[in-house]
Design an enzyme around this catalytic site. Structure first.
Site, PDB file in Angstrom:
ATOM      1  CB  CYS A  29     -24.506 -22.549 -74.636  1.00  0.00           C
ATOM      2  SG  CYS A  29     -24.608 -24.228 -75.242  1.00  0.00           S
TER       3      CYS A  29
ATOM      4  CG  HIS B 148     -25.497 -26.431 -79.601  1.00  0.00           C
ATOM      5  ND1 HIS B 148     -26.266 -27.067 -78.660  1.00  0.00           N
ATOM      6  CD2 HIS B 148     -25.585 -27.174 -80.723  1.00  0.00           C
ATOM      7  CE1 HIS B 148     -26.793 -28.164 -79.181  1.00  0.00           C
ATOM      8  NE2 HIS B 148     -26.382 -28.259 -80.443  1.00  0.00           N
TER       9      HIS B 148
ATOM     10  CD  GLN C  87     -27.908 -31.131 -82.616  1.00  0.00           C
ATOM     11  OE1 GLN C  87     -27.409 -30.042 -82.361  1.00  0.00           O
ATOM     12  NE2 GLN C  87     -27.482 -31.898 -83.605  1.00  0.00           N
TER      13      GLN C  87
ATOM     14  CB  CYS D  57     -29.036 -25.570 -74.987  1.00  0.00           C
ATOM     15  SG  CYS D  57     -28.240 -24.351 -73.928  1.00  0.00           S
ATOM     16  CD  GLU D  58     -32.388 -30.430 -70.944  1.00  0.00           C
ATOM     17  OE1 GLU D  58     -33.601 -30.443 -71.200  1.00  0.00           O
ATOM     18  OE2 GLU D  58     -31.775 -31.421 -70.521  1.00  0.00           O
ATOM     19  CG  HIS D  59     -27.313 -28.153 -70.427  1.00  0.00           C
ATOM     20  ND1 HIS D  59     -26.731 -28.921 -71.398  1.00  0.00           N
ATOM     21  CD2 HIS D  59     -28.019 -29.010 -69.645  1.00  0.00           C
ATOM     22  CE1 HIS D  59     -27.048 -30.191 -71.210  1.00  0.00           C
ATOM     23  NE2 HIS D  59     -27.834 -30.269 -70.149  1.00  0.00           N
ATOM     24  CG  HIS D  60     -25.640 -22.711 -71.183  1.00  0.00           C
ATOM     25  ND1 HIS D  60     -25.312 -23.915 -71.746  1.00  0.00           N
ATOM     26  CD2 HIS D  60     -24.680 -22.446 -70.259  1.00  0.00           C
ATOM     27  CE1 HIS D  60     -24.203 -24.377 -71.203  1.00  0.00           C
ATOM     28  NE2 HIS D  60     -23.802 -23.514 -70.284  1.00  0.00           N
TER      29      HIS D  60
HETATM   30 ZN   LIG Z   1     -26.079 -24.906 -73.587  1.00  0.00          ZN
END
Ligand SMILES: [Zn+2]
Length: 236
Positions: free
Chosen positions: A174, A172, A144, A103-106
């Protein structure tokens, strides 16, 4: 617990190729390793401890593997097509394509599987190439929803079939390992193009083809969960 996200028809950001939008200047391996050492110290560890000596180099190499999708153009995997198909015009379906993304956030892992189908128009592609397209996009920093859309749009753009259907299920990291700590939650996303979007009967044919084995109970996470009683997954 499942989250269903259904994606709009063509996103306005629909790309003309599958290449990453902005090529970047890569730092040296030494710089990447230095950054990993910083994160180790940020976690509260001593990067010079014996067990961690080789860790920055390992992490830097792992990054090249996890994110190898930036070095590839998924369109190229679909260029070679076969036209001697004896008029075959029924659905081609590839189920249970496993992938690992981040995931590009975490930068936490997303582990899941994709099911994809298309209705050929005069030509087909080698089926392993479809799995490659999933792999290339998965090996980039993702959400996703975009992963799902990029897979479908690429097949649509390059093969120009009569329709494309993609369903992605992902767990996920995260969400399971931090934050809300939902270890059992999976996210389901879908993108239907052409005949799969316009014709409920064809869409149903795709969903049934995936469903058949799931109901039989062998190894299809998505529909085993669906058969446990949640109605969310049945809304397609
Ligand atoms: Zn994430």
């Amino acid at each position: 617990m499942s989250i269903l996200a259904s994606l709009d028809h063509r996103s306005s950001s629909s790309q003309r190729t599958g290449k990453p939008s902005q090529p970047v200047d890569r730092p040296s391996a030494a710089e990447a390793e230095q950054a990993v050492m910083t994160l180790i110290r940020w976690a509260g560890e001593d990067p010079d401890r014996e067990g961690l000596i080789d860790t920055p180099a390992r992490v830097a190499r792992a990054y090249r593997e996890w994110f190898a999708g930036y070095d590839e153009d998924p369109d190229e995997w679909l260029q070679r097509t076969f036209e001697e198909i004896a008029g075959y015009d029924e659905m081609v379906l590839l189920r249970d394509v496993r992938f690992v993304s981040h995931c590009e956030h975490h930068l936490a892992p997303i582990v899941g599987r994709a099911h994809l189908a298309y209705l050929p128009h005069k030509r087909v592609v080698g089926i392993s190439k479809l799995a490659r397209v999933v792999e290339v996009y998965a090996k980039r920093m993702q959400i996703q929803e975009r992963l799902t859309a990029e897979i479908a749009d690429t097949v649509d753009r390059v093969l120009q079939p009569r329709g494309v259907a993609v369903i992605v299920e992902g767990a996920h990291g995260c969400m399971s390992s931090r934050g809300v700590h939902q270890a059992e939650a999976t996210m389901v996303t879908s993108r239907m193009l052409g005949a799969f979007r316009d014709r409920p009967d064809i869409r149903q044919q795709f969903l049934s083809a995936i469903n058949v084995r799931g109901v039989a109970g062998q190894g299809n996470l998505l529909f085993e969960r669906a058969s446990e009683g949640s109605d969310h997954e049945r809304r397609w």
